[in-house]
Design a protein around this motif. Structure first.
Motif, PDB file in Angstrom:
ATOM      1  N   ILE A 171      18.320  -1.198  13.499  1.00 16.26           N
ATOM      2  CA  ILE A 171      16.919  -0.901  13.253  1.00 16.26           C
ATOM      3  C   ILE A 171      16.685   0.604  13.133  1.00 16.26           C
ATOM      4  N   GLU A 172      17.571   1.397  13.784  1.00 18.92           N
ATOM      5  CA  GLU A 172      17.442   2.858  13.715  1.00 18.92           C
ATOM      6  C   GLU A 172      17.595   3.385  12.293  1.00 18.92           C
ATOM      7  N   ASP A 173      18.262   2.613  11.418  1.00 19.19           N
ATOM      8  CA  ASP A 173      18.437   3.059  10.032  1.00 19.19           C
ATOM      9  C   ASP A 173      17.115   3.114   9.266  1.00 19.19           C
ATOM     10  N   LEU A 174      16.096   2.396   9.785  1.00 18.59           N
ATOM     11  CA  LEU A 174      14.845   2.274   9.035  1.00 18.59           C
ATOM     12  C   LEU A 174      13.614   2.730   9.801  1.00 18.59           C
ATOM     13  N   MET A 175      13.670   2.693  11.124  1.00 11.63           N
ATOM     14  CA  MET A 175      12.494   3.006  11.924  1.00 11.63           C
ATOM     15  C   MET A 175      11.959   4.397  11.605  1.00 11.63           C
ATOM     16  N   GLY A 176      10.642   4.472  11.372  1.00  5.85           N
ATOM     17  CA  GLY A 176       9.980   5.742  11.122  1.00  5.85           C
ATOM     18  C   GLY A 176      10.046   6.219   9.687  1.00  5.85           C
ATOM     19  N   LEU A 177      10.892   5.588   8.863  1.00  2.00           N
ATOM     20  CA  LEU A 177      11.016   6.008   7.470  1.00  2.00           C
ATOM     21  C   LEU A 177       9.898   5.396   6.627  1.00  2.00           C
ATOM     22  N   GLN A 178       9.625   6.011   5.485  1.00  4.17           N
ATOM     23  CA  GLN A 178       8.582   5.529   4.596  1.00  4.17           C
ATOM     24  C   GLN A 178       9.065   4.295   3.835  1.00  4.17           C
ATOM     25  N   LEU A 179       8.275   3.214   3.890  1.00  8.26           N
ATOM     26  CA  LEU A 179       8.628   2.012   3.144  1.00  8.26           C
ATOM     27  C   LEU A 179       8.675   2.305   1.646  1.00  8.26           C
ATOM     28  N   LEU A 180       7.812   3.219   1.196  1.00 10.18           N
ATOM     29  CA  LEU A 180       7.748   3.558  -0.228  1.00 10.18           C
ATOM     30  C   LEU A 180       9.095   4.024  -0.759  1.00 10.18           C
ATOM     31  N   SER A 181       9.903   4.671   0.102  1.00  7.21           N
ATOM     32  CA  SER A 181      11.200   5.186  -0.343  1.00  7.21           C
ATOM     33  C   SER A 181      12.203   4.069  -0.619  1.00  7.21           C
ATOM     34  N   GLU A 186       9.949   2.331 -10.487  1.00  2.00           N
ATOM     35  CA  GLU A 186       9.013   1.774 -11.463  1.00  2.00           C
ATOM     36  C   GLU A 186       7.868   1.008 -10.811  1.00  2.00           C
ATOM     37  N   TYR A 187       8.017   0.653  -9.523  1.00  3.95           N
ATOM     38  CA  TYR A 187       6.971  -0.105  -8.823  1.00  3.95           C
ATOM     39  C   TYR A 187       6.247   0.739  -7.771  1.00  3.95           C
ATOM     40  N   GLN A 188       6.662   1.971  -7.566  1.00  2.00           N
ATOM     41  CA  GLN A 188       6.106   2.768  -6.463  1.00  2.00           C
ATOM     42  C   GLN A 188       4.614   3.042  -6.640  1.00  2.00           C
ATOM     43  N   GLU A 189       4.196   3.393  -7.839  1.00  2.00           N
ATOM     44  CA  GLU A 189       2.776   3.693  -8.074  1.00  2.00           C
ATOM     45  C   GLU A 189       1.905   2.473  -7.793  1.00  2.00           C
ATOM     46  N   GLU A 190       2.344   1.309  -8.275  1.00  2.00           N
ATOM     47  CA  GLU A 190       1.583   0.077  -8.047  1.00  2.00           C
ATOM     48  C   GLU A 190       1.480  -0.229  -6.558  1.00  2.00           C
ATOM     49  N   PHE A 191       2.609  -0.088  -5.838  1.00  2.00           N
ATOM     50  CA  PHE A 191       2.600  -0.379  -4.401  1.00  2.00           C
ATOM     51  C   PHE A 191       1.696   0.597  -3.652  1.00  2.00           C
ATOM     52  N   LYS A 192       1.816   1.888  -3.966  1.00  2.00           N
ATOM     53  CA  LYS A 192       1.023   2.894  -3.251  1.00  2.00           C
ATOM     54  C   LYS A 192      -0.470   2.645  -3.430  1.00  2.00           C
ATOM     55  N   GLU A 193      -0.865   2.273  -4.619  1.00  2.00           N
ATOM     56  CA  GLU A 193      -2.278   1.996  -4.882  1.00  2.00           C
ATOM     57  C   GLU A 193      -2.766   0.825  -4.036  1.00  2.00           C
ATOM     58  N   LYS A 194      -1.976  -0.240  -3.974  1.00  8.17           N
ATOM     59  CA  LYS A 194      -2.381  -1.408  -3.187  1.00  8.17           C
ATOM     60  C   LYS A 194      -2.343  -1.107  -1.693  1.00  8.17           C
ATOM     61  N   PHE A 195      -1.341  -0.341  -1.268  1.00  4.62           N
ATOM     62  CA  PHE A 195      -1.228  -0.006   0.155  1.00  4.62           C
ATOM     63  C   PHE A 195      -2.404   0.868   0.592  1.00  4.62           C
ATOM     64  N   ASP A 196      -2.714   1.899  -0.174  1.00  6.83           N
ATOM     65  CA  ASP A 196      -3.818   2.795   0.188  1.00  6.83           C
ATOM     66  C   ASP A 196      -5.145   2.046   0.232  1.00  6.83           C
ATOM     67  N   THR A 197      -5.359   1.146  -0.714  1.00  4.84           N
ATOM     68  CA  THR A 197      -6.597   0.355  -0.722  1.00  4.84           C
ATOM     69  C   THR A 197      -6.683  -0.530   0.515  1.00  4.84           C
ATOM     70  N   ALA A 198      -5.549  -1.154   0.885  1.00  5.13           N
ATOM     71  CA  ALA A 198      -5.521  -2.026   2.066  1.00  5.13           C
ATOM     72  C   ALA A 198      -5.837  -1.241   3.330  1.00  5.13           C
ATOM     73  N   VAL A 199      -5.285  -0.031   3.457  1.00  9.66           N
ATOM     74  CA  VAL A 199      -5.533   0.802   4.635  1.00  9.66           C
ATOM     75  C   VAL A 199      -6.998   1.251   4.686  1.00  9.66           C
ATOM     76  N   GLN A 200      -7.509   1.708   3.560  1.00 13.15           N
ATOM     77  CA  GLN A 200      -8.889   2.220   3.519  1.00 13.15           C
ATOM     78  C   GLN A 200      -9.921   1.119   3.757  1.00 13.15           C
ATOM     79  N   MET A 201      -9.660  -0.072   3.217  1.00 11.28           N
ATOM     80  CA  MET A 201     -10.625  -1.172   3.324  1.00 11.28           C
ATOM     81  C   MET A 201     -10.382  -2.054   4.545  1.00 11.28           C
ATOM     82  N   GLY A 202      -9.291  -1.804   5.258  1.00 10.85           N
ATOM     83  CA  GLY A 202      -8.984  -2.633   6.424  1.00 10.85           C
ATOM     84  C   GLY A 202      -8.690  -4.065   6.053  1.00 10.85           C
ATOM     85  N   GLN A 203      -7.984  -4.245   4.939  1.00  6.43           N
ATOM     86  CA  GLN A 203      -7.685  -5.594   4.457  1.00  6.43           C
ATOM     87  C   GLN A 203      -6.186  -5.727   4.191  1.00  6.43           C
ATOM     88  N   GLY A 204      -5.786  -6.930   3.781  1.00  7.01           N
ATOM     89  CA  GLY A 204      -4.379  -7.180   3.502  1.00  7.01           C
ATOM     90  C   GLY A 204      -4.034  -6.933   2.037  1.00  7.01           C
TER      91      GLY A 204
END
Length: 488
Positions: A171-181, A186-204
């Motif tokens: 688990i130490e190989d991943l703990m604390g690291l950014q999931l985005l990495s 090619e999918y990072q922009e799409e994921f970041k947009e959905k992740f930021d919206t989920a955090v800001q809106m308090g939704q899934g």
């Protein structure tokens, strides 16, 4: 039930005051001790609900060190007592995550409020730990890969299947690291947009397909969903991630197969068991001149069958069920033209092996069929023509054996009719005549041109002259046409 209190204080006067306050407040005093080691022993033996701890104790352990040991060993809430307000002391107290800090002299009412707050805050923390423990057990034993991601996008936790998903056992190989990495570029922009919206809106996050990378950089297809949760007292997103690489590979394979089938020159269509069309490729569109959208759901009869054809059950279903497959040639009326189609059908099976329909491969054989019919008609005309010729006709192979014959009048025969087939030419010809006919046959077979010769022969009518015309039939055989002539 009265709450049990332990006082750790080396000032007798202050201890006496606390004893009086606690009695008046209705608490049960377990005892008063003056050093850290004795406090730890009492905690182990009597399990107090709250410990009132002087910051500066004499002996080997001061109050802060003693608190750290009590917290780690017994998880009992501690309220600090001190007249020290130095920043360094306060910072040490904060680092112990204590449940309060009362500055001497202590007010009775303030003491009671602090004890109640510490007790209920500790109960809340215990409940929270229990919930988190249950949650950790749940995600650890979950049949899905589960990741907990904090609001900054860092990996807070992942279960065993999550580790397996990213191809690591630690688990130490991943703990604390950014999931985005660990998401393909090619999918990072799409994921970041959905992740930021989920955090800001308090939704899934609803189901999303992405490509992830293992810790070794290998790509895999993944389907994920996320829900907003509280973890370690903070808002986080809980991701459920499933490796769908094989499913997408299978889907791509099906798409490729569908494209191949769709571009077959021949037609491919499927029926359900009621004879309704369920699929229709471009080959069918070419053959029948009808679009897929116009034919899906239409019955077998809409394929423009000619009047003499029967029904879906009789033409396809029953023969296919009986033999697992069926090959049939049917006549269709397509745009006013007679069209012969060859249908090869087989049963479609469900996952449980039950019949669910029929697949048909369709080939337009009109040209072949009409050519065959013309050939048959030509052969029949030739036969009729030969039958109309009032002469003797023989088929002779390269070895001089009669294989077939045709005659209208057997009075000119040398051999009885029933002895002709299988006899050799030497039964009919002798001497120079035999040599001549054998030479002519050999020449026709080798060169291919027609040869003729005349000969005289004794018949039932007496001696007669005949003319024989020899032509090549192929397959090392010749056709000999014999007619009677008058030789002057």
């Amino acid at each position: 039930m009265k709450k049990k209190i332990l006082i750790v204080e080396d000032d007798n006067l202050i201890s006496t005051i606390f004893r009086m306050f606690l009695k008046e407040l209705g608490y049960d005093l377990l005892g008063i001790v003056e050093d850290g080691k004795e406090a730890i022993r009492i905690c182990e033996k009597l399990s107090p609900d709250i410990v009132l701890m002087d910051v500066h104790l004499g002996g080997d352990l001061d109050g802060i060190q003693t608190t750290e040991l009590i917290k780690s060993k017994f998880d009992i809430p501690v309220i600090f007592l001190s007249s020290d307000t130095e920043e360094s002391t306060i910072q040490r107290v904060i680092n112990t995550h204590s449940y309060g800090y009362l500055v001497k002299p202590i007010d009775k009412k303030e003491l009671g409020i602090s004890i109640e707050l510490a007790f209920y805050k500790h109960q809340f923390d215990l409940d929270q730990k229990l919930r988190e423990k249950r949650f950790r057990n749940f995600i650890t034993d979950s049949p899905e890969a589960i990741l907990v991601i904090n609001e900054a996008g860092g990996i807070e936790y992942l279960n065993c299947l999550g580790l397996k998903l990213f191809k690591t056992a630690y688990i130490e190989d991943l703990m604390g690291l950014q999931l985005l990495s660990y998401i393909s570029e090619e999918y990072q922009e799409e994921f970041k947009e959905k992740f930021d919206t989920a955090v800001q809106m308090g939704q899934g996050i609803e189901y999303t397909h992405l490509k992830f990378k293992t810790i070794h950089g290998d790509l895999f297809d993944a389907g994920l969903t996320a829900a907003h949760i509280e973890f370690n007292g903070k808002n986080n997103l809980q991701f459920i991630i499933r490796d769908v690489t094989q499913e997408y590979a299978y889907r791509d394979m099906l798409v490729e197969k569908a494209n191949i089938i769709n571009h077959f020159h021949d037609g491919v269509l499927t029926f359900d068991l009621n004879g309704l069309i369920t699929s229709w490729n471009k080959g069918c569109q070419r053959i029948f001149g009808k679009q897929e959208a116009d034919m899906i759901g239409k019955p077998y009869q809409d394929l423009s069958l000619s009047a003499k054809e029967k029904s879906f059950d009789d033409d396809l279903l029953i023969p296919t069920e009986k033999n697992s497959n069926c090959e049939v040639e049917l006549l269709f009326d397509i745009h006013g033209k007679e069209t012969y189609l060859q249908l090869y059908s087989s049963m479609l099976k469900s996952e449980k092996g039950l019949d669910k329909g029929i697949v048909c491969y369709v080939r337009d054989v009109t040209v072949h069929k009409k050519s065959q019919m013309m050939l048959e008609e030509s052969e029949q005309r030739n036969k009729d023509l030969l039958n109309a010729i009032p002469n003797l006709i023989f088929v002779v192979n390269k070895d001089g054996i009669f294989e077939d014959y045709k005659l209208d009048d057997d009075s000119s025969l040398v051999l009885p009719k029933n002895e002709i087939v299988g006899s050799h030419l030497n039964k009919v010809f002798t001497g120079d005549s035999l040599q001549k006919v054998e030479e002519k046959i050999e020449k026709v077979l080798s060169v291919g041109f027609m040869e003729k010769f005349k000969y005289e022969m004794e018949t039932a009518k007496g001696k007669l002259w005949f003319e024989a015309r020899i032509t090549n039939l192929g397959n090392d055989k010749v056709l000999i046409l014999v007619r009677e002539i008058h030789e002057n």
